[in-house]
Write a protein that holds these residues in place. Structure first.
Motif, PDB file in Angstrom:
ATOM      1  N   MET A  18      51.495  22.318  25.490  1.00 38.16           N
ATOM      2  CA  MET A  18      51.303  21.060  24.970  1.00 38.16           C
ATOM      3  C   MET A  18      51.146  20.722  23.812  1.00 38.16           C
ATOM      4  O   MET A  18      51.636  19.814  23.012  1.00 38.16           O
ATOM      5  N   ASN A  19      50.515  21.818  22.779  1.00 39.90           N
ATOM      6  CA  ASN A  19      50.480  21.839  21.386  1.00 39.90           C
ATOM      7  C   ASN A  19      52.047  21.690  20.550  1.00 39.90           C
ATOM      8  O   ASN A  19      52.170  20.937  19.902  1.00 39.90           O
ATOM      9  N   ILE A  20      52.666  22.534  21.268  1.00 37.03           N
ATOM     10  CA  ILE A  20      54.173  22.721  20.869  1.00 37.03           C
ATOM     11  C   ILE A  20      55.101  21.277  20.968  1.00 37.03           C
ATOM     12  O   ILE A  20      55.604  20.948  20.093  1.00 37.03           O
ATOM     13  N   TRP A  21      54.598  20.570  22.198  1.00 40.12           N
ATOM     14  CA  TRP A  21      55.497  19.582  22.383  1.00 40.12           C
ATOM     15  C   TRP A  21      55.080  18.412  21.410  1.00 40.12           C
ATOM     16  O   TRP A  21      55.683  17.605  20.947  1.00 40.12           O
ATOM     17  N   GLN A  22      53.557  18.527  21.060  1.00 37.35           N
ATOM     18  CA  GLN A  22      52.875  17.527  20.379  1.00 37.35           C
ATOM     19  C   GLN A  22      53.430  17.552  19.035  1.00 37.35           C
ATOM     20  O   GLN A  22      53.738  16.787  18.164  1.00 37.35           O
ATOM     21  N   ILE A  23      53.648  18.745  18.428  1.00 37.39           N
ATOM     22  CA  ILE A  23      54.192  19.046  17.212  1.00 37.39           C
ATOM     23  C   ILE A  23      55.718  18.492  16.845  1.00 37.39           C
ATOM     24  O   ILE A  23      55.793  17.942  16.221  1.00 37.39           O
ATOM     25  N   LYS A  24      56.508  19.120  18.087  1.00 38.70           N
ATOM     26  CA  LYS A  24      57.847  18.726  18.022  1.00 38.70           C
ATOM     27  C   LYS A  24      57.745  16.765  18.132  1.00 38.70           C
ATOM     28  O   LYS A  24      58.754  16.204  17.322  1.00 38.70           O
ATOM     29  N   LYS A  25      57.077  16.131  18.860  1.00 40.61           N
ATOM     30  CA  LYS A  25      57.329  14.972  19.109  1.00 40.61           C
ATOM     31  C   LYS A  25      56.471  14.407  17.752  1.00 40.61           C
ATOM     32  O   LYS A  25      57.414  13.073  17.245  1.00 40.61           O
ATOM     33  N   ALA A  27      56.900  15.690  14.684  1.00 41.45           N
ATOM     34  CA  ALA A  27      57.562  15.680  13.552  1.00 41.45           C
ATOM     35  C   ALA A  27      58.921  14.832  13.505  1.00 41.45           C
ATOM     36  O   ALA A  27      59.270  14.628  12.237  1.00 41.45           O
ATOM     37  N   THR A  28      59.020  14.065  14.560  1.00 42.15           N
ATOM     38  CA  THR A  28      60.272  13.173  14.524  1.00 42.15           C
ATOM     39  C   THR A  28      59.809  11.737  13.865  1.00 42.15           C
ATOM     40  O   THR A  28      60.638  10.848  13.468  1.00 42.15           O
ATOM     41  N   ALA A  29      58.472  11.559  13.794  1.00 39.93           N
ATOM     42  CA  ALA A  29      58.021  10.232  13.336  1.00 39.93           C
ATOM     43  C   ALA A  29      58.171  10.249  11.902  1.00 39.93           C
ATOM     44  O   ALA A  29      57.914  11.165  11.162  1.00 39.93           O
ATOM     45  N   SER A  30      58.717   8.934  11.341  1.00 35.31           N
ATOM     46  CA  SER A  30      59.011   8.749  10.050  1.00 35.31           C
ATOM     47  C   SER A  30      57.515   8.236   9.271  1.00 35.31           C
ATOM     48  O   SER A  30      57.245   7.008   9.656  1.00 35.31           O
ATOM     49  N   LEU A  31      56.995   8.910   8.305  1.00 39.82           N
ATOM     50  CA  LEU A  31      55.999   8.644   7.851  1.00 39.82           C
ATOM     51  C   LEU A  31      56.147   8.705   6.230  1.00 39.82           C
ATOM     52  O   LEU A  31      57.087   9.523   5.794  1.00 39.82           O
ATOM     53  N   THR A  32      55.192   8.126   5.386  1.00 39.99           N
ATOM     54  CA  THR A  32      55.225   8.129   4.021  1.00 39.99           C
ATOM     55  C   THR A  32      53.812   8.289   3.498  1.00 39.99           C
ATOM     56  O   THR A  32      52.826   7.938   4.089  1.00 39.99           O
ATOM     57  N   GLY A  33      53.544   9.139   2.234  1.00 40.57           N
ATOM     58  CA  GLY A  33      52.581   8.913   1.740  1.00 40.57           C
ATOM     59  C   GLY A  33      51.305   9.672   2.396  1.00 40.57           C
ATOM     60  O   GLY A  33      51.528  10.661   2.677  1.00 40.57           O
ATOM     61  N   GLU A  34      50.155   8.775   2.369  1.00 42.51           N
ATOM     62  CA  GLU A  34      49.008   9.657   2.851  1.00 42.51           C
ATOM     63  C   GLU A  34      49.127   9.882   4.520  1.00 42.51           C
ATOM     64  O   GLU A  34      48.425  10.980   4.994  1.00 42.51           O
ATOM     65  N   GLU A  35      49.936   9.298   5.180  1.00 41.26           N
ATOM     66  CA  GLU A  35      50.305   9.309   6.424  1.00 41.26           C
ATOM     67  C   GLU A  35      50.987  10.632   6.779  1.00 41.26           C
ATOM     68  O   GLU A  35      50.602  11.177   7.735  1.00 41.26           O
ATOM     69  N   GLU A  36      51.854  10.818   5.852  1.00 40.15           N
ATOM     70  CA  GLU A  36      52.505  12.032   6.060  1.00 40.15           C
ATOM     71  C   GLU A  36      51.718  13.234   5.677  1.00 40.15           C
ATOM     72  O   GLU A  36      51.814  14.117   6.460  1.00 40.15           O
ATOM     73  N   ASP A  37      50.915  13.039   4.827  1.00 37.60           N
ATOM     74  CA  ASP A  37      49.947  14.506   4.548  1.00 37.60           C
ATOM     75  C   ASP A  37      48.992  14.431   5.389  1.00 37.60           C
ATOM     76  O   ASP A  37      48.755  15.683   6.182  1.00 37.60           O
ATOM     77  N   LEU A  38      48.556  13.479   6.333  1.00 41.00           N
ATOM     78  CA  LEU A  38      47.706  13.694   7.431  1.00 41.00           C
ATOM     79  C   LEU A  38      48.530  14.170   8.416  1.00 41.00           C
ATOM     80  O   LEU A  38      47.762  15.365   9.391  1.00 41.00           O
ATOM     81  N   ARG A  39      49.568  13.948   8.626  1.00 33.60           N
ATOM     82  CA  ARG A  39      50.338  14.421   9.947  1.00 33.60           C
ATOM     83  C   ARG A  39      50.648  16.166   9.451  1.00 33.60           C
ATOM     84  O   ARG A  39      50.445  16.741  10.365  1.00 33.60           O
ATOM     85  N   ASP A  40      50.853  16.456   8.273  1.00 33.70           N
ATOM     86  CA  ASP A  40      51.031  17.676   7.884  1.00 33.70           C
ATOM     87  C   ASP A  40      49.936  18.486   8.168  1.00 33.70           C
ATOM     88  O   ASP A  40      50.030  19.546   8.800  1.00 33.70           O
ATOM     89  N   ILE A  99      57.148  26.416  13.798  1.00 38.34           N
ATOM     90  CA  ILE A  99      56.780  26.543  12.367  1.00 38.34           C
ATOM     91  C   ILE A  99      57.739  25.794  11.684  1.00 38.34           C
ATOM     92  O   ILE A  99      57.564  25.224  10.408  1.00 38.34           O
ATOM     93  N   LYS A 100      59.046  25.661  11.951  1.00 39.54           N
ATOM     94  CA  LYS A 100      60.286  24.886  11.267  1.00 39.54           C
ATOM     95  C   LYS A 100      59.728  23.317  11.362  1.00 39.54           C
ATOM     96  O   LYS A 100      60.206  22.515  10.309  1.00 39.54           O
ATOM     97  N   PHE A 101      59.133  23.001  12.272  1.00 38.91           N
ATOM     98  CA  PHE A 101      58.627  21.522  12.292  1.00 38.91           C
ATOM     99  C   PHE A 101      57.805  21.229  11.717  1.00 38.91           C
ATOM    100  O   PHE A 101      57.541  20.020  11.112  1.00 38.91           O
ATOM    101  N   VAL A 102      56.771  22.211  11.491  1.00 37.57           N
ATOM    102  CA  VAL A 102      55.318  22.145  10.632  1.00 37.57           C
ATOM    103  C   VAL A 102      55.925  22.116   9.038  1.00 37.57           C
ATOM    104  O   VAL A 102      55.239  21.381   8.210  1.00 37.57           O
ATOM    105  N   TYR A 103      56.884  22.811   8.808  1.00 35.95           N
ATOM    106  CA  TYR A 103      57.392  22.988   7.373  1.00 35.95           C
ATOM    107  C   TYR A 103      58.767  22.693   7.440  1.00 35.95           C
ATOM    108  O   TYR A 103      59.466  23.679   7.228  1.00 35.95           O
ATOM    109  N   PRO A 104      59.435  21.558   7.627  1.00 32.40           N
ATOM    110  CA  PRO A 104      60.873  21.433   7.669  1.00 32.40           C
ATOM    111  C   PRO A 104      61.424  21.621   6.242  1.00 32.40           C
ATOM    112  O   PRO A 104      62.546  21.784   6.248  1.00 32.40           O
ATOM    113  N   ASP A 105      60.803  21.318   5.307  1.00 35.48           N
ATOM    114  CA  ASP A 105      61.497  21.334   3.827  1.00 35.48           C
ATOM    115  C   ASP A 105      61.621  23.019   3.413  1.00 35.48           C
ATOM    116  O   ASP A 105      62.206  23.008   2.187  1.00 35.48           O
TER     117      ASP A 105
END
Length: 190
Positions: A18-25, A27-40, A99-105
Motif C-alpha cells: 500500500m505504501n509503495i502504491w501511494q508513493i507511486k501515485k 509521485a505523478t502529481a504535478s506540484l510546485t513550491g511548498e506543496e512539492e516540498d511537503l510531498r517530498d 526510491i527512484k520515485f522518492v528522488y526522481p532527480d
C-alpha cells in the motif's frame, strides 16, 4: 503461533505494498513550491514505512516457515509459509525500486546493481550520509547488545530446561564476531 506470525507477516506485506502504491501515485502529481516540498517529505516517510513493513514482513515470514518446518506442521501450512517468504522477498525488491520515485532527480542505482550500496551513498549529500551514519551506528550498537542478550537468554533457557541451545548460541557468537570484525576493519582502514 504459526498462523498468527503468518498473519502478521501478511498484514505487514500488504502495508508495504500500500505504501509503495501511494508513493507511486503521489509521485505523478504535478506540484510546485511548498506543496512539492511537503510531498517530498511525505514520500520519504512513506518510503521509510514501506521499508520497515517489508523487512519486518520478511522476518515474520521466515519465522513462520521455520516454525512450520521445525514443528512438522501440515504440508499446506509449510507451502503457505514458503509462498509468504517468496511474496515478501518480491515486495522488498519492489520497495527498493520505489526510491527512484522518492528522488526522481537523482541518478540512483538499480536495486539489482552489485555495487548498489556504494552507488547509493555516492548519490547522497553530506547531510544525508550523516543521518544514515547515525542510524547505522545506533543499529550496530543495538545489534551487539540485543544479540549478547539473546545469547544470555539461550544459556539460561538451556540450563533451566535441559534443552541445549548450543547451536543457536554458537551461531549468534559467529554473527557477533563477524559483524564486529567487519566494522572494525572498515573503520581502522580509513
Amino acid at each position: 503461533m504459526t498462523v498468527v506470525l503468518g498473519g502478521v507477516s501478511f498484514f505487514l506485506g500488504l502495508l508495504c505494498i500500500m505504501n509503495i502504491w501511494q508513493i507511486k501515485k503521489k509521485a505523478t502529481a504535478s506540484l510546485t513550491g511548498e506543496e512539492e516540498d511537503l510531498r517530498d517529505e511525505w514520500q520519504y516517510k512513506k518510503y521509510s514505512d514501506a521499508t520497515l513493513a517489508g523487512n519486518s514482513s520478511l522476518i515474520f515470514a521466515i519465522s513462520t516457515l521455520g516454525i512450520a518446518l521445525v514443528t512438522k506442521q501440515s504440508l499446506a501450512l509449510i507451502i503457505g509459509a514458503l509462498l509468504l517468504v517468496i511474496t515478501t522477498l518480491i515486495c522488498n525488491t519492489a520497495g527498493l525500486s520505489v526510491i527512484k520515485f522518492v528522488y526522481p532527480d537523482r541518478n540512483l542505482p538499480e536495486a539489482s546493481d552489485k555495487n548498489y550500496a556504494k552507488k547509493l551513498l555516492a548519490a547522497t549529500d553530506e547531510g544525508e550520509r550523516h543521518v544514515m551514519l547515525e542510524g547505522l551506528y545506533s543499529a550496530y550498537n543495538s545489534t551487539n547488545i540485543l544479540l549478547i542478550g539473546a545469547m544470555g537468554l539461550f544459556i539460561i533457557y538451556s540450563v533451566g530446561s535441559g534443552n541445549s541451545q548450543l547451536f543457536a548460541i554458537l551461531v549468534i557468537a559467529i554473527v557477533l564476531v563477524t559483524v564486529n570484525t567487519q566494522y572494525m576493519f572498515k573503520v581502522r582502514s580509513k
